[in-house]
Design a protein around this motif. Structure first.
Motif, PDB file in Angstrom:
ATOM      1  N   TYR A 286       1.526   4.271  -3.023  1.00 12.39           N
ATOM      2  CA  TYR A 286       1.382   5.729  -2.847  1.00 12.39           C
ATOM      3  C   TYR A 286       2.667   6.442  -3.223  1.00 12.39           C
ATOM      4  O   TYR A 286       2.659   7.483  -3.880  1.00 12.39           O
TER       5      TYR A 286
ATOM      6  N   ILE B 261       1.791   8.870  -6.223  1.00 10.96           N
ATOM      7  CA  ILE B 261       1.729  10.275  -5.820  1.00 10.96           C
ATOM      8  C   ILE B 261       3.124  10.883  -5.822  1.00 10.96           C
ATOM      9  O   ILE B 261       3.368  11.935  -6.392  1.00 10.96           O
TER      10      ILE B 261
ATOM     11  N   LEU C 279       5.220   8.536   4.777  1.00 14.49           N
ATOM     12  CA  LEU C 279       4.695   7.211   4.421  1.00 14.49           C
ATOM     13  C   LEU C 279       5.275   6.097   5.296  1.00 14.49           C
ATOM     14  O   LEU C 279       4.647   5.071   5.496  1.00 14.49           O
TER      15      LEU C 279
ATOM     16  N   GLU D 195       0.810  -1.206   0.000  1.00 13.57           N
ATOM     17  CA  GLU D 195       0.000   0.000   0.000  1.00 13.57           C
ATOM     18  C   GLU D 195       0.851   1.268   0.000  1.00 13.57           C
ATOM     19  O   GLU D 195       0.710   2.093  -0.910  1.00 13.57           O
TER      20      GLU D 195
END
Ligand SMILES: Nc1ncnc2c1ncn2[C@@H]1O[C@H](COP(=O)(O)OP(=O)(O)OP(=O)(O)O)[C@@H](O)[C@H]1O
Ligand SMILES: [Mg+2]
Lengths: 314, 255
Positions: free
Chosen positions: B37, B41, B65, B33
């Motif tokens: 990201y 992103i 993160l 996950e």
């Protein structure tokens, strides 16, 4: 006898123990003593307070009043010490489904702070003792109910308990598994383990227990050995008749039975000599056939003491 | 409170034994996950952003993160798993038939959740090193932030799980609590630049904000006394929640 002298304390000693949940009185002034080496049975209908009484013995439910001593120790003051010396098989199995029996036993051994070497040797013993070896490395979720139950009992034996508490150990098991578990209980007792159990099977209670208490609504309604209870509450023998309930009173009066009990469509008369009662019945009331003449069992006692409530739907 | 460390560890070992059996199924989705990201992103969107907070966008994103990976690792453990063990599998009930006490069990579960958060946070940290996003040596100081984040979210999650009566409330926990934290805790943009006045004070309440600040300070090698506040927030909130949870676990398991 010698052991009773060496260990004057009962293993479990409850004195007038009372427990309510909210307004509901669940255990009501219960007193009982389990001598060392005995097998003691708690009987009673659903909701009678059996599990609650057991929970108080191992200290996860605290009584509102009364005293509880196990191994002579006040459970509330040192639950860790008490629990290190007893084993509990809960009413519902609580096994780790993805793990095997061997792994499940190891997990329980660690709760008792056993060394890895002790864990290995006791696991070996218990795999044999409860006949789990053939499935020792199969994930629990693939095991039958009988295997899971035996594993639950094995878990509660990992710490070699002096007191084994079994909450409905054989509910839902087939007769062969049940009978084999009974002989395991006998073997443990021969080694000196004290057993405290609950059951809904009167045959099991009669077979295993030398002392019983029958609970109803949290109250002990009778206490003693199976034979004593049969004698005290009913009589040695029973005669079953098919008669309409309206005739009960007349028949009981005419035949002078010690006690009688209505069980559905049957009237059961209790007497010291039920054969003699059956003879008189055939002479005087040939229209009523005796359905059975048999020895009185615990089931009769249980129904006599607790069954009435079901009939009247209370 | 009567906690026994050996018994706490025996509870930890129970979970470890189970995790060894199931980690392949668990680790991959949770691990990917934050990586997704980072790629979508950080690198994708980030290529349209010249800089943020004095670095490239992906370098801005990386320290936040890491804490998200730790937060997720801890949260999964103490939400559904704890609830099922308490209410359905009777795991805790069976532990309490042994010398393990309610408090031991609580701390064992929390310690395990911290361990799991460290596995996820640690795995992600290794990815960052491989991608050259963890500047040596200061970024190494972010490593202790991983278990600290785990402790914070294990405490929040277990205090919640022990109280609720229905498992359906976890969807609120995840979408109404953890997801907003994920989006608004300085990870994607500097929060204080978008807020003013009293809102700046309200923002200080967000739990994830504080691990993110500590982690970013380490990655950037910029330390200030204000970080003590972030550390104190994490430590104090964890302690208070664990204290509350200890009361709850006793009440739920012993009557
Ligand atoms: N924690 C609790 N809170 C409220 N009520 C409870 C609690 N535990 C038990 N009771 C109630 O106490 C009564 C006795 O329960 P208990 O489980 O001791 O019965 P039991 O004799 O073991 O029954 P069964 O044969 O069905 O297992 C029941 O009415 C039950 O609903
Ligand atoms: Mg019960």
């Amino acid at each position: 006898m010698a052991t009773a002298l060496e260990n004057p304390h009962p293993v479990v000693d409850l004195e007038r123990v009372t427990k309510s949940f909210g307004a509901r009185l669940v255990v009501d002034a219960l007193s009982l003593q389990v001598p060392r080496g005995a097998c003691f049975g708690l009987l009673g209908p659903n909701g009678a307070g059996k599990t609650t009484a057991l929970r108080m013995v191992y200290g996860v439910t605290r009584p509102d009043s009364g005293s509880i001593r196990v191994f002579g120790i006040d459970v509330g003051s040192d639950p860790r010490q008490v629990r290190s010396r007893l084993g509990v098989t809960l009413q519902e199995n609580a096994l780790i489904e993805p793990l095997t029996p061997v792994e499940n036993l190891a997990v329980f051994g660690r709760f008792h702070l056993l060394t890895e070497r002790e864990i290995r040797s006791r696991t070996e013993e218990l795999l044999d003792f409860l006949e789990l070896r053939s499935h020792a490395d199969v994930p629990v979720r693939a095991l039958s109910g009988g295997f899971q139950r035996r594993l639950s009992i094995a878990q509660s034996l990992m710490n070699r308990p002096e007191l084994l508490i079994l909450d409905e150990p054989t509910t839902g098991l087939d007769p062969a598994v049940r009978i084999s578990l009974w002989s395991r209980v006998d073997q443990l007792r021969a080694l000196g383990t004290t057993v405290l159990l609950t059951t809904h099977y009167m045959e099991e209670a009669e077979r295993l227990c030398d002392q019983l208490v029958i609970l109803d609504g949290g109250k002990a309604v009778a206490q003693g050995s199976p034979e004593e209870l049969i004698d005290r509450v009913l009589a040695a023998e029973a005669l079953e008749l098919d008669v309409r309930p309206e005739e009960d009173a007349a028949i009981v009066a005419a035949f002078g039975a010690k006690r009688s009990l209505r069980a559905g469509s049957r009237l059961i008369l209790y007497a010291d000599d039920a054969g003699e009662l059956a003879l008189r019945l055939r002479e005087q009331r040939p229209e009523h056939r005796a359905r059975a003449v048999r020895r009185t069992n615990l089931e009769d006692v249980f129904l006599a003491l607790t069954g009435a409530q079901l009939e009247f739907g209370a | 409170m009567r906690v026994s460390l050996p018994h706490v560890l025996s509870v930890w070992q129970r979970n470890f034994a189970m995790y060894r059996r199931t980690w392949k199924l668990n680790l991959l989705p949770n691990f990917f996950e934050p990586v997704l990201y980072l790629l979508a992103i950080g690198i994708g969107v980030g290529s349209y952003i010249s800089e943020m907070g004095g670095t490239s966008y992906v370098a801005f994103l990386a320290p936040g993160l890491v804490t998200v990976a730790a937060m997720n690792g801890a949260s999964f453990e103490v939400t559904y798993n704890t609830f099922v063990r308490l209410n359905f599998e009777k795991t805790y009930e069976s532990m309490l038939t042994t010398p393990v006490q309610a408090e031991d069990l609580l701390f064992g579960e929390v310690l395990w959740a911290v361990t799991r958060s460290s596995i996820y946070g640690g795995a992600f940290f290794i990815v960052l090193i491989a991608m050259g996003l963890a500047p040596f040596p200061y970024a190494l100081l972010a490593i202790p932030v991983i278990p600290l984040t785990g402790l914070l979210f294990a405490s929040i999650g277990i205090a919640f799980s022990l109280r609720i009566q229905t498992i359906d409330l976890f969807s609120f926990y995840f979408t109404m609590f953890l997801t907003p934290l994920f989006l608004f805790s300085d990870i994607f943009f500097p929060l204080e630049e978008r807020l003013s006045g009293a809102w700046l004070w309200v923002a200080e309440l967000l739990p994830l904000l504080h691990p993110v600040r500590l982690s970013r300070a380490a990655f950037h090698g910029e330390f200030s006394a204000a970080l003590w506040w972030d550390f104190a927030y994490i430590a104090l909130l964890s302690l208070v929640l664990l204290y509350v949870a200890a009361g709850t676990v006793r009440r739920r398991l012993t009557t």
